[in-house]
Write an enzyme that holds these catalytic residues in place. Sequence first.
Site, short mmCIF file in Angstrom:
data_model
loop_
_atom_site.label_atom_id
_atom_site.label_comp_id
_atom_site.label_asym_id
_atom_site.label_seq_id
_atom_site.Cartn_x
_atom_site.Cartn_y
_atom_site.Cartn_z
N LYS A 56 -2.86 5.91 -14.39
CA LYS A 56 -3.56 7.14 -14.79
C LYS A 56 -3.65 7.24 -16.31
O LYS A 56 -4.69 7.61 -16.85
CB LYS A 56 -2.85 8.37 -14.21
N SER A 75 0.76 11.13 -15.25
CA SER A 75 1.93 11.48 -14.46
C SER A 75 1.58 11.44 -12.98
O SER A 75 0.44 11.68 -12.59
CB SER A 75 2.41 12.89 -14.84
N ASP A 76 2.58 11.13 -12.17
CA ASP A 76 2.39 11.18 -10.74
C ASP A 76 3.70 11.63 -10.09
O ASP A 76 4.78 11.31 -10.58
CB ASP A 76 1.98 9.83 -10.17
N THR A 77 3.57 12.39 -9.02
CA THR A 77 4.72 12.91 -8.30
C THR A 77 4.61 12.54 -6.83
O THR A 77 3.54 12.68 -6.23
CB THR A 77 4.79 14.45 -8.43
#
Length: 194
Positions: A56, A75-77
């Site tokens: 990303k 960011s990734d969750t």
Amino acid sequence: MNLVLASTSPRRKELLTHIGLGRAEFSFSQVAPDIDETPKAGELPRDYVQRLAAEKALAGLALCSGMSQPAVLGSDTIVVLENEILGKPVDEADAKRVLRALSGKAHTVMTAVALAKADQTSVRLVETLVRFCVLSDADIDAYVASQEPMDKAGSYGIQGLGGCFVESIEGSYSCVVGLPLVETRELLSEAGIR
């Protein structure tokens, strides 16, 4: 250096704004990168979330080609229960299935944050253990009817109505919301962004 958030998430935007501590000189723009979020065969959850955050950030960097010295945060969750990645629900039935699976159990929320510049990409991973209380079918039905879980990993938002289901957390609250503040500040500081 021009800071860019590679996300249109209102939660991440709000958290990144907090990092500026109200200083007028702390500003950033946003871009919406488009990447393939399909897990690779055999990819571990930790590796998956770190890869997505970096992809990303790099995709966001590519969108900033006309900008002077961009530094792009991606960011990734993900939510992980018994080694299964629980992404965003595809529909209401899926959200209900996920919430039933989380009911009365502990799960791990992993958020990776990446900072990409022209010459390097740095990634941090944060893990938080979240324990849910036992949920009734009526609780699940009412929560899903609110539509809150429909755009969230693991089908809940700790900062909203879903916080009513959280019995305890061990670790970073901001990780669960979607942008770990301490680690993001460290990345920015290392890049000379204050």
